[in-house]
Enzyme design. Structure first.
Site, short mmCIF file in Angstrom:
data_model
loop_
_atom_site.label_atom_id
_atom_site.label_comp_id
_atom_site.label_asym_id
_atom_site.label_seq_id
_atom_site.Cartn_x
_atom_site.Cartn_y
_atom_site.Cartn_z
N ASP A 38 0.85 -1.20 0.00
CA ASP A 38 0.00 0.00 0.00
C ASP A 38 0.88 1.25 0.00
O ASP A 38 1.25 1.76 1.06
CB ASP A 38 -0.92 0.01 1.22
N THR A 61 -3.02 -5.77 -3.62
CA THR A 61 -3.05 -4.35 -3.96
C THR A 61 -4.30 -3.67 -3.41
O THR A 61 -5.34 -4.30 -3.22
CB THR A 61 -3.04 -4.17 -5.49
N ASP A 92 -7.49 -6.12 -3.30
CA ASP A 92 -8.24 -6.16 -2.04
C ASP A 92 -9.36 -5.11 -2.07
O ASP A 92 -9.37 -4.15 -1.32
CB ASP A 92 -7.24 -5.87 -0.90
N LYS A 94 -12.72 -5.47 -1.55
CA LYS A 94 -13.77 -5.59 -0.53
C LYS A 94 -15.13 -5.10 -1.05
O LYS A 94 -15.76 -4.21 -0.48
CB LYS A 94 -13.40 -4.85 0.75
N PHE A 95 -15.60 -5.70 -2.13
CA PHE A 95 -16.90 -5.35 -2.69
C PHE A 95 -18.00 -5.55 -1.64
O PHE A 95 -17.96 -6.50 -0.86
CB PHE A 95 -17.20 -6.21 -3.91
N ALA A 96 -19.00 -4.66 -1.65
CA ALA A 96 -20.03 -4.74 -0.61
C ALA A 96 -21.37 -4.19 -1.07
O ALA A 96 -22.14 -3.66 -0.27
CB ALA A 96 -19.57 -3.99 0.64
N ASP A 97 -21.69 -4.33 -2.37
CA ASP A 97 -22.95 -3.78 -2.87
C ASP A 97 -23.78 -4.91 -3.49
O ASP A 97 -23.40 -6.08 -3.45
CB ASP A 97 -22.66 -2.68 -3.90
N LYS A 100 -25.70 -6.40 -9.23
CA LYS A 100 -25.56 -5.63 -10.47
C LYS A 100 -24.50 -4.54 -10.34
O LYS A 100 -23.71 -4.30 -11.25
CB LYS A 100 -26.90 -5.02 -10.86
N TYR A 218 -1.52 -7.45 15.36
CA TYR A 218 -0.67 -8.43 14.69
C TYR A 218 -0.59 -9.73 15.48
O TYR A 218 -0.52 -9.72 16.70
CB TYR A 218 0.74 -7.87 14.48
#
Length: 265
Positions: A38, A61, A92, A94-97, A100, A218
């Site tokens: 990052d 990424t 990375d 992190k889709f959350a919808d 469609k 960690y």
């Protein structure tokens, strides 16, 4: 029950072409290390990827962090480095919808993630439609195998991804055996008795630091691998605080691999 099978054995039996490929790379390179890189410029990003490439099976990424991102300037060289060093790419996102929307987010826009990222991930909060939408986008975008990780658990302090939420996320993963390849999680997620062999990738792994002051916690390499993690995700431990990424890359690769060998005994 944590598996004691080797990566080679799991590759041979796995229904996902993408998981087969990843397990094979891990065995070839004797690495279960994923580098989380990052940084904010393409030059620094590609330089770190090139330096760490020999030691990793996967690069993770957050491509939207890069200020000077361009497909030709960032992604094309990244793909060349993946070929040069024999590693896979994990965006990375992190889709959350709803299905469609994530279908369009994955395939289109500035980043066109489905074109170049072997693996991506998603929250289970919107239900199983998210898996269907992402899978359709992958199938319509490329002939190359793609894989999805569900976010079952997080490494941050106070995470809400626990208990019933985690259980229902696992249930969503069961709806698709070839596209959902595993989880972002802190431990084994089961499923073995139902014929699932999920890859577990664990963030928040460190050999030195215990936290970052912003909620990250960690855990040690031996602890997470013994608990079922297949791939350790390491970021700042590889290149933060003036660390030498080549030295740390080999250090974490060796620690991760030895922990895996212990688990297989």
């Amino acid at each position: 029950m944590v598996t004691t099978l080797s990566y080679t054995q799991r590759a041979e039996a796995h229904p996902s072409p993408l998981a087969k490929r990843l397990f094979t790379v891990m065995e070839q390179k004797k690495s279960n290390l994923c580098a989380s890189i990052d940084v904010k410029t393409t030059d620094e990003f590609l330089s770190l990827v090139d330096t760490l490439g020999p030691y990793i099976c996967l690069v993770k990424t957050h491509i939207d962090i890069i200020d000077d991102f361009s497909f030709e300037g960032t992604i094309v060289p990244l793909k060349k480095l993946a070929e040069k060093h024999n590693f896979l790419i994990f965006e990375d996102r992190k889709f959350a919808d709803i299905g469609k929307t994530v279908k369009n987010q994955y395939a289109s826009g500035v980043f066109k993630i489905a074109q170049w990222s072997d693996i991506t991930n998603a929250h289970g909060v919107t239900g199983a439609g998210i898996v269907k939408g992402l899978k359709e986008a992958a199938q319509e975008t490329t002939d190359e195998p793609r894989g999805l990780l569900m976010l079952a658990e997080l490494s941050s302090k106070g995470s809400l991804a626990t208990g019933e939420y985690t259980k229902q996320t696992v249930d969503i993963a069961k709806t698709d055996k070839d596209f959902v390849i595993g989880f972002i999680a802190q431990r084994d997620m089961g499923g073995h008795d139902e014929g699932f062999d999920w890859l577990i990738m664990t963030p928040g792994v460190g050999l030195d630091d215990k936290g970052d002051g912003l909620g990250q916690q960690y855990r040690g390499v031996d602890e997470v691998v013994a608990g079922g993690s297949d791939i350790i995700i390491v970021g700042r431990g590889l290149f933060g605080k003036g660390r030498d990424p080549a030295v740390e890359g080999e250090r974490y690769r060796s620690a991760g691999w030895n922990a895996y060998l212990k688990r297989c005994q």
